[in-house]
Enzyme design. Structure first.
Site, PDB file in Angstrom:
ATOM      1  N   LYS A  94       0.823  -1.219   0.000  1.00  7.13           N
ATOM      2  CA  LYS A  94       0.000   0.000   0.000  1.00  7.13           C
ATOM      3  C   LYS A  94       0.860   1.273   0.000  1.00  7.13           C
ATOM      4  O   LYS A  94       2.068   1.214   0.179  1.00  7.13           O
ATOM      5  CB  LYS A  94      -0.926  -0.002   1.224  1.00  7.13           C
ATOM      6  CG  LYS A  94      -1.959  -1.141   1.201  1.00  7.13           C
ATOM      7  CD  LYS A  94      -2.921  -0.974   0.050  1.00  7.13           C
ATOM      8  CE  LYS A  94      -4.136  -1.877   0.124  1.00  7.13           C
ATOM      9  NZ  LYS A  94      -3.858  -3.304   0.023  1.00  7.13           N
TER      10      LYS A  94
HETATM   11  C1  LIG Z   1      -9.961  -2.650  -2.187  1.00  5.41           C
HETATM   12  C2  LIG Z   1      -9.437  -3.370  -0.988  1.00  5.41           C
HETATM   13  N1  LIG Z   1     -10.276  -3.647   0.025  1.00  5.41           N
HETATM   14  C3  LIG Z   1      -9.866  -4.280   1.133  1.00  5.41           C
HETATM   15  C4  LIG Z   1      -8.564  -4.678   1.286  1.00  5.41           C
HETATM   16  C5  LIG Z   1      -8.199  -5.438   2.522  1.00  5.41           C
HETATM   17  O1  LIG Z   1      -7.126  -4.902   3.219  1.00  5.41           O
HETATM   18  P1  LIG Z   1      -6.239  -5.849   4.152  1.00  5.41           P
HETATM   19  O2  LIG Z   1      -5.454  -6.725   3.243  1.00  5.41           O
HETATM   20  O3  LIG Z   1      -5.387  -4.858   4.896  1.00  5.41           O
HETATM   21  O4  LIG Z   1      -7.147  -6.593   5.042  1.00  5.41           O
HETATM   22  C6  LIG Z   1      -7.638  -4.396   0.267  1.00  5.41           C
HETATM   23  C7  LIG Z   1      -6.222  -4.741   0.402  1.00  5.41           C
HETATM   24  O5  LIG Z   1      -5.623  -5.594   0.000  1.00  5.41           O
HETATM   25  C8  LIG Z   1      -8.091  -3.758  -0.909  1.00  5.41           C
HETATM   26  O6  LIG Z   1      -7.255  -3.520  -1.928  1.00  5.41           O
END
Ligand SMILES: Cc1ncc(COP(=O)(O)O)c(C=O)c1O
Length: 365
Positions: free
Chosen positions: A177
């Protein structure tokens, strides 16, 4: 091999981690609140709660607005699977609506057409860092939970930074990110009541003034450690540079791909500003995207199909009987898209290598 992503971590992060280790307070320490405050201030949100992932932030955001068993939540099928999964965590139903072919975000008209008597909320996703049309959704007066996991640094047309409109908005800090804590997330929100509930639910349902043994609601272990918060604080210090680095690489890609027959991310329009997260290209119709991915790999370049349509994933097909053809814009984009290497310290030479390889891969011209 040119990797898809590479985080920028340096002395500041190392030092910050060491300080936490030496302090002996590894979780629920002073860095948690410091990180929340600094993040909220940086983007201009009223409140922020740090949690263990973007997914956890989305989940607690949905609970905060009251999504429950049997509710429907309207969302985008072109997203990372977590944005639909969190709806299922509450035994609510994800109702997909098609996307806009330019921004690739939830089409507000399609979303409006999907409203039923059971609709409890919208869950728009600011996909690939481009601001979703939240103002259009606000007109329906339903709760909104924003998936801003890919959109740190994005700005709406009216100048409000994504995540500051008052709706619970989830950010993600996984290693690919804009800024990272390894794993981690942040929920921003305008309501003090929401903040109180989220802080309790991330910590097993404990009220702030309660001792170890009493819990007045159901909760989870969604805590972010002080080690992660310390990394987050150091990353926030360099966020301006990280975002500028991504924007620089995106501009290089645009130039290098100007004569290549691939679709590139849409330009910022009407004052909307993308917070650059990934660089996703679309191969022309008739070109085998998966073959392009294989070809790039053989040339030392990592890429991946990004993103598959959620409703066509086997779990969602089996559970809800989704079939190809339901969301044609999303399906077309999902079949032709791939993410190419994209990180702030990418050199001009690396961008040229990727662009040239794309030209040669599977006969693109
Ligand atoms: C659009 C979107 N939503 C949700 C997530 C979930 O984030 P995390 O992987 O930190 O749980 C991500 C990340 O990968 C994402 O790109």
């Amino acid at each position: 091999m040119i990797p898809l992503a590479r985080p920028v971590l340096g002395d500041a992060e190392e030092l910050a981690v060491l300080e936490v280790l030496r302090s002996g307070q590894l979780s629920l320490g002073p860095r948690l609140e410091a990180f929340e405050r600094a993040f909220a201030e940086r983007i201009g949100a009223r409140h922020a709660s740090a949690v263990s992932s973007g997914t956890a932030a989305l989940h607690l955001g949905l609970r905060a607005v009251g999504v429950e068993d049997g509710d429907e939540v309207i969302t985008s099928p072109l997203s990372f699977v977590a944005s639909a999964n969190v709806i299922l965590y509450e035994r609510a139903r994800p109702v997909f609506a098609d996307i806009d072919p330019v921004t690739l975000n939830l089409d507000p008209d399609a979303a409006a057409a999907a409203i039923t008597g059971r609709t409890k909320a919208f869950l728009p996703v600011h996909i690939f860092g481009y601001p979703a049309d939240v103002p259009a959704l606000e007109r329906h007066g339903l709760p909104i939970v924003e998936d801003a996991c890919e959109a740190l640094g994005a700005v709406h047309a009216d100048g409000t930074p994504v995540g500051t409109r008052g709706h619970p908005a989830a950010f993600g800090f996984y290693a690919n990110k804009q800024m990272t804590t390894g794993e981690g997330g942040m929920l921003t929100m305008g309501s003090a009541e929401h903040k109180q509930r989220v802080d309790s639910e991330r910590n097993q349902g404990r009220a702030p003034d309660m001792g170890w043994l009493d819990h007045d609601r159901l909760g989870f272990n969604y805590r972010l450690t002080d080690v992660q918060c310390a990394i987050g604080l150091a990353q926030l210090e360099r966020l301006e540079d990280l975002l500028a680095g991504r924007a620089r690489v995106a501009a290089l890609y645009r130039e290098a791909l100007a004569r290549v027959d691939v679709g590139v991310p849409c330009d910022d329009t009407d004052g909307e500003r993308r917070g650059w997260f990934v660089f996703v290209v679309q191969v022309p119709h008739g070109v085998d995207r998966d073959e392009v991915v294989r070809d790039l790999r053989s040339r030392g370049i990592e890429s991946k199909p990004y993103l598959p349509a959620i409703h066509l994933m086997s779990f969602y097909r089996e559970r809800y009987g989704h079939r190809p053809g339901e969301f044609p814009v999303c399906e077309d984009v999902a079949a032709r898209s791939l993410a190419v290497p994209f990180f702030p310290e990418m050199t001009e030479g690396e961008v040229s290598r990727v662009a040239e390889a794309l030209v040669q891969a599977s006969g693109l011209t």
